[in-house]
Design a protein around this motif. Structure first.
Motif, PDB file in Angstrom:
ATOM      1  N   UNK A   1      11.768  65.422  53.122  1.00  0.00           N
ATOM      2  CA  UNK A   1      10.585  66.284  53.225  1.00  0.00           C
ATOM      3  C   UNK A   1      10.015  66.603  51.842  1.00  0.00           C
ATOM      4  N   UNK A   2       8.836  66.090  51.571  1.00  0.00           N
ATOM      5  CA  UNK A   2       8.213  66.217  50.254  1.00  0.00           C
ATOM      6  C   UNK A   2       6.788  66.721  50.416  1.00  0.00           C
ATOM      7  N   UNK A   3       6.409  67.656  49.567  1.00  0.00           N
ATOM      8  CA  UNK A   3       5.044  68.173  49.564  1.00  0.00           C
ATOM      9  C   UNK A   3       4.331  67.693  48.311  1.00  0.00           C
ATOM     10  N   UNK A   4       3.006  67.686  48.368  1.00  0.00           N
ATOM     11  CA  UNK A   4       2.195  67.395  47.193  1.00  0.00           C
ATOM     12  C   UNK A   4       1.190  68.529  47.026  1.00  0.00           C
ATOM     13  N   UNK A   5       1.022  68.976  45.792  1.00  0.00           N
ATOM     14  CA  UNK A   5       0.121  70.077  45.494  1.00  0.00           C
ATOM     15  C   UNK A   5      -0.709  69.697  44.270  1.00  0.00           C
ATOM     16  N   UNK A   6      -2.014  69.836  44.379  1.00  0.00           N
ATOM     17  CA  UNK A   6      -2.898  69.568  43.249  1.00  0.00           C
ATOM     18  C   UNK A   6      -2.953  70.798  42.360  1.00  0.00           C
ATOM     19  N   UNK A   7      -2.943  70.562  41.051  1.00  0.00           N
ATOM     20  CA  UNK A   7      -2.911  71.649  40.078  1.00  0.00           C
ATOM     21  C   UNK A   7      -4.197  71.694  39.256  1.00  0.00           C
ATOM     22  N   UNK A   8      -4.537  72.884  38.797  1.00  0.00           N
ATOM     23  CA  UNK A   8      -5.612  73.072  37.827  1.00  0.00           C
ATOM     24  C   UNK A   8      -5.008  73.211  36.433  1.00  0.00           C
TER      25      UNK A   8
ATOM     26  N   UNK B   1      -0.054  69.668  50.842  1.00  0.00           N
ATOM     27  CA  UNK B   1       0.024  68.746  51.968  1.00  0.00           C
ATOM     28  C   UNK B   1       1.381  68.056  51.944  1.00  0.00           C
ATOM     29  N   UNK B   2       1.796  67.602  53.089  1.00  0.00           N
ATOM     30  CA  UNK B   2       3.031  66.840  53.175  1.00  0.00           C
ATOM     31  C   UNK B   2       2.786  65.438  52.622  1.00  0.00           C
ATOM     32  N   UNK B   3       3.809  64.795  52.095  1.00  0.00           N
ATOM     33  CA  UNK B   3       3.736  63.392  51.697  1.00  0.00           C
ATOM     34  C   UNK B   3       4.325  62.589  52.853  1.00  0.00           C
ATOM     35  N   UNK B   4       3.489  62.008  53.708  1.00  0.00           N
ATOM     36  CA  UNK B   4       3.997  61.478  54.986  1.00  0.00           C
ATOM     37  C   UNK B   4       4.876  60.249  54.862  1.00  0.00           C
TER      38      UNK B   4
ATOM     39  N   UNK C   1       6.044  75.802  52.742  1.00  0.00           N
ATOM     40  CA  UNK C   1       7.127  74.915  52.313  1.00  0.00           C
ATOM     41  C   UNK C   1       8.396  75.177  53.111  1.00  0.00           C
ATOM     42  N   UNK C   2       8.676  76.448  53.393  1.00  0.00           N
ATOM     43  CA  UNK C   2       9.871  76.791  54.175  1.00  0.00           C
ATOM     44  C   UNK C   2       9.794  76.228  55.583  1.00  0.00           C
ATOM     45  N   UNK C   3       8.630  76.379  56.217  1.00  0.00           N
ATOM     46  CA  UNK C   3       8.475  75.915  57.597  1.00  0.00           C
ATOM     47  C   UNK C   3       8.706  74.414  57.717  1.00  0.00           C
ATOM     48  N   UNK C   4       8.427  73.685  56.663  1.00  0.00           N
ATOM     49  CA  UNK C   4       8.581  72.220  56.695  1.00  0.00           C
ATOM     50  C   UNK C   4       9.846  71.754  55.976  1.00  0.00           C
ATOM     51  N   UNK C   5      10.655  72.692  55.549  1.00  0.00           N
ATOM     52  CA  UNK C   5      11.947  72.415  54.904  1.00  0.00           C
ATOM     53  C   UNK C   5      11.792  71.432  53.740  1.00  0.00           C
ATOM     54  N   UNK C   6      10.776  71.665  52.956  1.00  0.00           N
ATOM     55  CA  UNK C   6      10.473  70.787  51.829  1.00  0.00           C
ATOM     56  C   UNK C   6      11.575  70.894  50.776  1.00  0.00           C
ATOM     57  N   UNK C   7      12.021  69.733  50.274  1.00  0.00           N
ATOM     58  CA  UNK C   7      13.064  69.697  49.247  1.00  0.00           C
ATOM     59  C   UNK C   7      12.525  69.278  47.876  1.00  0.00           C
ATOM     60  N   UNK C   8      11.368  68.611  47.844  1.00  0.00           N
ATOM     61  CA  UNK C   8      10.751  68.188  46.590  1.00  0.00           C
ATOM     62  C   UNK C   8       9.251  68.440  46.653  1.00  0.00           C
ATOM     63  N   UNK C   9       8.654  68.646  45.471  1.00  0.00           N
ATOM     64  CA  UNK C   9       7.211  68.878  45.392  1.00  0.00           C
ATOM     65  C   UNK C   9       6.627  67.949  44.334  1.00  0.00           C
ATOM     66  N   UNK C  10       5.651  67.165  44.725  1.00  0.00           N
ATOM     67  CA  UNK C  10       4.900  66.348  43.774  1.00  0.00           C
ATOM     68  C   UNK C  10       3.778  67.214  43.210  1.00  0.00           C
ATOM     69  N   UNK C  11       3.861  67.510  41.935  1.00  0.00           N
ATOM     70  CA  UNK C  11       2.858  68.348  41.268  1.00  0.00           C
ATOM     71  C   UNK C  11       1.826  67.421  40.645  1.00  0.00           C
ATOM     72  N   UNK C  12       0.628  67.388  41.208  1.00  0.00           N
ATOM     73  CA  UNK C  12      -0.373  66.389  40.858  1.00  0.00           C
ATOM     74  C   UNK C  12      -1.527  66.997  40.068  1.00  0.00           C
ATOM     75  N   UNK C  13      -2.041  66.204  39.135  1.00  0.00           N
ATOM     76  CA  UNK C  13      -3.283  66.554  38.447  1.00  0.00           C
ATOM     77  C   UNK C  13      -4.086  65.259  38.304  1.00  0.00           C
TER      78      UNK C  13
ATOM     79  N   UNK D   1      -3.854  62.294  59.323  1.00  0.00           N
ATOM     80  CA  UNK D   1      -3.681  63.435  60.231  1.00  0.00           C
ATOM     81  C   UNK D   1      -2.571  64.360  59.734  1.00  0.00           C
ATOM     82  N   UNK D   2      -1.466  63.782  59.291  1.00  0.00           N
ATOM     83  CA  UNK D   2      -0.362  64.597  58.797  1.00  0.00           C
ATOM     84  C   UNK D   2      -0.735  65.328  57.509  1.00  0.00           C
ATOM     85  N   UNK D   3      -1.653  64.740  56.743  1.00  0.00           N
ATOM     86  CA  UNK D   3      -2.097  65.353  55.492  1.00  0.00           C
ATOM     87  C   UNK D   3      -3.319  66.241  55.685  1.00  0.00           C
ATOM     88  N   UNK D   4      -3.805  66.331  56.926  1.00  0.00           N
ATOM     89  CA  UNK D   4      -4.961  67.159  57.254  1.00  0.00           C
ATOM     90  C   UNK D   4      -6.190  66.735  56.457  1.00  0.00           C
TER      91      UNK D   4
END
Length: 455
Positions: free
Chosen positions: A101-108, A93-96, A16-28, A197-200
């Protein structure tokens, strides 16, 4: 940078630091495959490393409704307690398409005792994969996902139409495997590939399928949970990209009358974890007993499990004769009329393709279903029927014809309940029963046209 599969929370913070993420979408993912959750500021995400949501968030129907009473509340606490959601660092993953700069992370999903919530779709797939792991086995899968592009349609009573392409015209005929037809939507697909590609996301080939405006994306083979995550994220990506190009993308099983339905074919093989070899082939390259038993399990249990991969009333419009979709669970080598196909391959790549799954299925539930059926085939050493060498469409129906029938078939198959989890089966069945009852309240144009003045 650490490989994503082995990422921990410190690695996630670095990412997250390397991509200077400011928000995170927490997904389930919920039962339908919809992304639920919260959007958190980066600092709040780092501080909490998770969040709380009501249990019912992952156990609601496609209409957002819940049962008023019944067995559902034997599993879901009537007080609708919170679940604790913990991020899986490997899914970040990034939200392209986001401006900032926003990341998305899947949760359990976990309960208050720290146990996985058994009716959450991701938990169900984990459960099935753990059963294979206990036998020293590793499933490998590769989905093929079909979908339609349509013109924008804001009126549910209006028929869907193919979108306008670069030529200024919409497709009016079937264009299977046409390169030029795909190129009509070059700007859209360039964006989808760029976002992927950006989301791998490990997307492979793109083809034009049979229907007007129908496309297919194939994924590279990999382990089931990671690929289910990718399909979940890819569906979201395609819908978002289509909207940005003034069209819709739909994964409905049968969105347009007279056109083929959309499937999610799943190729699957099983590796011995110690040797890394495919258990579907003998050392001399011939098909193994395990290969036959796996097919036998699919044939034995798929009919009862169909509601898991044909989850809506619309799903059964696809599974009918002359629609390019299977109507039974015959099996055969390189035979596209069967429900269970074994493509031409080398012995090391020998695999089974489950062709009955609809594109509308939740990817976690779909992979859990097909692996569960195969697992029971291996455990019970079930022999398959003789190979179908002709046209399987000429054989009788062997799958349920409606959502109501499919629910009854699932309720009677206790072995599937044991593998997938009784809590999940209860919640899923009750939600689908509710959806079916809601649909039955709707009177269709066909009924008004043919019954109003004739009966």
């Amino acid at each position: 940078m650490t490989d994503k599969k082995s990422m921990n929370f410190n690695d996630l913070e670095q990412w997250l630091n390397e991509r200077r993420v400011t928000e995170v979408e927490c997904l389930v993912p919920d039962l339908t495959g919809v992304a639920r959750g919260k959007i958190l500021p980066r600092g709040k995400f780092t501080e909490d490393r998770g969040m709380r949501l009501p249990q019912s968030v992952v156990a609601m129907g496609v209409t957002g409704e819940f049962p008023e009473s019944g067995p559902y509340y034997d599993v879901i606490d009537p007080t609708d307690r919170d679940m604790q959601l913990r991020p899986d660092p490997s899914t970040v993953r990034i939200v392209p398409w986001s401006t900032d700069p926003t990341a998305q992370v899947i949760h359990d999903c976990f309960d208050n005792q720290g146990n996985l919530v058994p009716f959450a779709p991701r938990s169900v797939l984990r459960r099935v994969c753990d059963l294979f792991a206990a036998e020293g086995l590793q499933p490998i899968v590769a989905p093929e996902l079909e979908f339609y592009l349509t013109a924008r349609n804001t009126d549910p009573n209006t028929l869907l139409r193919p979108p306008i392409g670069r030529s200024g015209r919409a497709e009016t005929s079937r264009q299977a495997y046409s390169i030029d037809a795909v190129n009509e939507f070059d700007p859209l697909f360039e964006e989808i590939y760029d976002y992927s590609d950006k989301m791998e996301l490990n997307v492979d080939t793109l083809i034009h399928e049979i229907g007007a405006g129908q496309m297919e994306i194939n994924f590279f083979h990999a382990e089931p949970l990671g690929l289910a995550d990718e399909v979940f994220l890819f569906k979201r990506t395609v819908r978002e990209s289509a909207l940005r190009h003034d069209m819709y993308a739909t994964f409905m099983a049968k969105p347009i009358a007279g056109e083929p339905g959309s499937a999610m074919h799943v190729h699957q093989s099983i590796l011995n974890k110690e040797s890394g070899k495919n258990i579907f082939s003998n050392p001399d390259g011939t098909p193994s007993e395990a290969f036959m038993h796996y097919i036998g399990g699919l044939q034995r249990y798929i009919p009862a499990a169909m509601v898991l991969v044909a989850p809506y009333v619309n799903s059964y419009r696809r599974l009918s004769r002359n629609t390019a979709a299977p109507i039974n669970i015959e099996w055969g080598y390189d035979n596209r009329t069967v429900g269970i196909r074994s493509p031409i391959s080398s012995p090391a790549a020998r695999r089974v393709e489950n062709r009955v799954i609809g594109a509308d299925a939740n990817p976690y539930v779909a992979l859990a279903m097909t692996l569960a059926c195969g697992y029971l085939g291996l455990k019970n050493k079930i022999k398959p029927k003789a190979e179908m060498r002709g046209d399987a469409y000429l054989s009788p129906y062997a799958l349920p014809r409606s959502l109501g029938d499919a629910l009854e078939w699932l309720r009677r198959e206790s072995e599937l309940h044991d593998v997938l989890g009784k809590e999940f089966i209860t919640v899923y069945s009750e939600i689908k029963e509710l959806e079916f009852e809601e649909f039955m309240k709707v009177i269709s144009p066909w009924e008004r046209e043919h019954l109003l003045l004739h009966v």
